[in-house]
Design a protein around this motif. Sequence first.
Motif, PDB file in Angstrom:
ATOM      1  N   LEU A   1       0.830  -1.198   0.000  1.00 29.45           N
ATOM      2  CA  LEU A   1       0.000   0.000   0.000  1.00 29.45           C
ATOM      3  C   LEU A   1       0.867   1.251   0.000  1.00 29.45           C
ATOM      4  N   PHE A   2       2.189   1.031   0.017  1.00 21.39           N
ATOM      5  CA  PHE A   2       3.091   2.178  -0.006  1.00 21.39           C
ATOM      6  C   PHE A   2       3.846   2.212  -1.331  1.00 21.39           C
ATOM      7  N   CYS A   3       4.117   3.381  -1.755  1.00 17.42           N
ATOM      8  CA  CYS A   3       4.829   3.582  -3.013  1.00 17.42           C
ATOM      9  C   CYS A   3       6.211   2.951  -2.941  1.00 17.42           C
ATOM     10  N   SER A   4       6.534   2.135  -3.933  1.00 18.88           N
ATOM     11  CA  SER A   4       7.857   1.518  -3.914  1.00 18.88           C
ATOM     12  C   SER A   4       8.929   2.482  -4.407  1.00 18.88           C
ATOM     13  N   MET A   5       8.523   3.599  -4.917  1.00 21.38           N
ATOM     14  CA  MET A   5       9.489   4.599  -5.364  1.00 21.38           C
ATOM     15  C   MET A   5       9.876   5.549  -4.236  1.00 21.38           C
ATOM     16  N   CYS A   6       8.857   6.077  -3.545  1.00 18.81           N
ATOM     17  CA  CYS A   6       9.177   7.089  -2.537  1.00 18.81           C
ATOM     18  C   CYS A   6       8.633   6.759  -1.152  1.00 18.81           C
ATOM     19  N   GLY A   7       7.904   5.671  -1.045  1.00 16.59           N
ATOM     20  CA  GLY A   7       7.438   5.253   0.273  1.00 16.59           C
ATOM     21  C   GLY A   7       6.183   5.938   0.778  1.00 16.59           C
ATOM     22  N   THR A   8       5.569   6.755  -0.049  1.00 18.17           N
ATOM     23  CA  THR A   8       4.344   7.442   0.353  1.00 18.17           C
ATOM     24  C   THR A   8       3.171   6.460   0.347  1.00 18.17           C
ATOM     25  N   LEU A   9       2.246   6.672   1.267  1.00 20.25           N
ATOM     26  CA  LEU A   9       1.058   5.819   1.290  1.00 20.25           C
ATOM     27  C   LEU A   9       0.284   6.031  -0.003  1.00 20.25           C
TER      28      LEU A   9
ATOM     29  N   PRO B   1       0.333   9.740  -4.419  1.00 22.34           N
ATOM     30  CA  PRO B   1      -0.029  11.156  -4.609  1.00 22.34           C
ATOM     31  C   PRO B   1       1.199  12.035  -4.829  1.00 22.34           C
ATOM     32  N   LEU B   2       2.366  11.504  -4.473  1.00 24.27           N
ATOM     33  CA  LEU B   2       3.571  12.326  -4.554  1.00 24.27           C
ATOM     34  C   LEU B   2       4.253  12.213  -5.915  1.00 24.27           C
ATOM     35  N   CYS B   3       4.513  10.956  -6.331  1.00 25.64           N
ATOM     36  CA  CYS B   3       5.268  10.796  -7.574  1.00 25.64           C
ATOM     37  C   CYS B   3       4.446  10.188  -8.703  1.00 25.64           C
ATOM     38  N   GLY B   4       3.216   9.842  -8.400  1.00 27.80           N
ATOM     39  CA  GLY B   4       2.375   9.326  -9.477  1.00 27.80           C
ATOM     40  C   GLY B   4       2.562   7.850  -9.772  1.00 27.80           C
ATOM     41  N   PHE B   5       3.345   7.170  -8.947  1.00 30.80           N
ATOM     42  CA  PHE B   5       3.520   5.725  -9.109  1.00 30.80           C
ATOM     43  C   PHE B   5       2.164   5.033  -9.018  1.00 30.80           C
ATOM     44  N   LYS B   6       1.943   4.093  -9.914  1.00 31.15           N
ATOM     45  CA  LYS B   6       0.651   3.422  -9.996  1.00 31.15           C
ATOM     46  C   LYS B   6       0.822   1.939  -9.703  1.00 31.15           C
ATOM     47  N   ARG B   7      -0.052   1.435  -8.869  1.00 34.10           N
ATOM     48  CA  ARG B   7       0.016  -0.004  -8.618  1.00 34.10           C
ATOM     49  C   ARG B   7      -1.374  -0.586  -8.812  1.00 34.10           C
ATOM     50  N   ASP B   8      -1.372  -1.722  -9.494  1.00 36.27           N
ATOM     51  CA  ASP B   8      -2.632  -2.411  -9.740  1.00 36.27           C
ATOM     52  C   ASP B   8      -3.153  -2.964  -8.420  1.00 36.27           C
ATOM     53  N   VAL B   9      -4.384  -2.670  -8.105  1.00 38.08           N
ATOM     54  CA  VAL B   9      -4.952  -3.151  -6.845  1.00 38.08           C
ATOM     55  C   VAL B   9      -4.960  -4.673  -6.810  1.00 38.08           C
ATOM     56  N   LYS B  10      -5.115  -5.282  -7.969  1.00 38.86           N
ATOM     57  CA  LYS B  10      -5.107  -6.749  -8.009  1.00 38.86           C
ATOM     58  C   LYS B  10      -3.792  -7.302  -7.500  1.00 38.86           C
ATOM     59  N   GLU B  11      -2.741  -6.563  -7.724  1.00 41.00           N
ATOM     60  CA  GLU B  11      -1.429  -6.977  -7.258  1.00 41.00           C
ATOM     61  C   GLU B  11      -1.421  -6.998  -5.731  1.00 41.00           C
ATOM     62  N   ILE B  12      -2.093  -5.998  -5.158  1.00 40.81           N
ATOM     63  CA  ILE B  12      -2.174  -5.919  -3.705  1.00 40.81           C
ATOM     64  C   ILE B  12      -3.050  -7.055  -3.173  1.00 40.81           C
ATOM     65  N   GLU B  13      -4.192  -7.220  -3.817  1.00 41.11           N
ATOM     66  CA  GLU B  13      -5.120  -8.251  -3.348  1.00 41.11           C
ATOM     67  C   GLU B  13      -4.536  -9.648  -3.491  1.00 41.11           C
ATOM     68  N   GLY B  14      -3.667  -9.802  -4.470  1.00 40.09           N
ATOM     69  CA  GLY B  14      -3.093 -11.115  -4.726  1.00 40.09           C
ATOM     70  C   GLY B  14      -2.149 -11.603  -3.639  1.00 40.09           C
ATOM     71  N   LYS B  15      -1.664 -10.699  -2.817  1.00 43.04           N
ATOM     72  CA  LYS B  15      -0.725 -11.092  -1.779  1.00 43.04           C
ATOM     73  C   LYS B  15      -1.419 -11.876  -0.679  1.00 43.04           C
ATOM     74  N   GLU B  16      -0.673 -12.820  -0.160  1.00 45.82           N
ATOM     75  CA  GLU B  16      -1.194 -13.645   0.927  1.00 45.82           C
ATOM     76  C   GLU B  16      -1.769 -12.783   2.045  1.00 45.82           C
ATOM     77  N   THR B  17      -2.826 -13.252   2.617  1.00 47.74           N
ATOM     78  CA  THR B  17      -3.477 -12.630   3.770  1.00 47.74           C
ATOM     79  C   THR B  17      -3.854 -11.168   3.532  1.00 47.74           C
ATOM     80  N   SER B  18      -3.675 -10.681   2.334  1.00 49.58           N
ATOM     81  CA  SER B  18      -3.874  -9.251   2.131  1.00 49.58           C
ATOM     82  C   SER B  18      -5.309  -8.885   1.787  1.00 49.58           C
ATOM     83  N   TYR B  19      -6.065  -9.871   1.354  1.00 42.17           N
ATOM     84  CA  TYR B  19      -7.383  -9.506   0.831  1.00 42.17           C
ATOM     85  C   TYR B  19      -8.225  -8.711   1.815  1.00 42.17           C
ATOM     86  N   THR B  20      -8.322  -9.235   3.027  1.00 46.58           N
ATOM     87  CA  THR B  20      -9.184  -8.575   4.002  1.00 46.58           C
ATOM     88  C   THR B  20      -8.697  -7.168   4.307  1.00 46.58           C
ATOM     89  N   ILE B  21      -7.406  -7.062   4.554  1.00 42.05           N
ATOM     90  CA  ILE B  21      -6.832  -5.762   4.884  1.00 42.05           C
ATOM     91  C   ILE B  21      -7.028  -4.796   3.725  1.00 42.05           C
TER      92      ILE B  21
END
Length: 126
Positions: free
Chosen positions: A11-19, A31-51
């Motif tokens: 949930l944090f930017c891998s470029m600058c560490g911003t939430l 919001p800082l550098c415009g880095f985009k992450r696919d939410v599916k990538e987040i959801e795909g992580k173990e135990t991450s779905y609920t969070i």
Amino acid sequence: MASSCNAHDFLFCSMCGTLLSLNSLKHAICPLCGFKRDVKEIEGKETSYTITAEDIRRELNIEPFVQLGRIPAAADRVQRAVVNEACPQCHHPQLEYYTRQLRSADEGQTVFYECPKCKHKFSVNT
Ligand SMILES: [Zn+2]
Ligand SMILES: [Zn+2]
């Protein structure tokens, strides 16, 4: 920095560490550098779905799908009172009675009587 990734690392930017800001159900954007992450990538992580789902809802201000059920009202108990009237059947001197409003207010109410001795029941419309 911890090398293991838990759901929140995504949930944090891998470029600058911003939430990352979840401004759609598809992408989380930094919001800082415009880095985009696919939410599916987040959801795909173990135990991450609920969070993640919770975080998405919080970010998007979506009400949780769980609706608080109505607190079940205590069973509609009829409060009975006792009246000093003789039972028409066994002439017991007291009757239990309760009233119940039927339909609209201007149709009056019905008084239900029950003899505690012989269990004779009758009602009177007032
Ligand atoms: Zn960033
Ligand atoms: Zn009776």
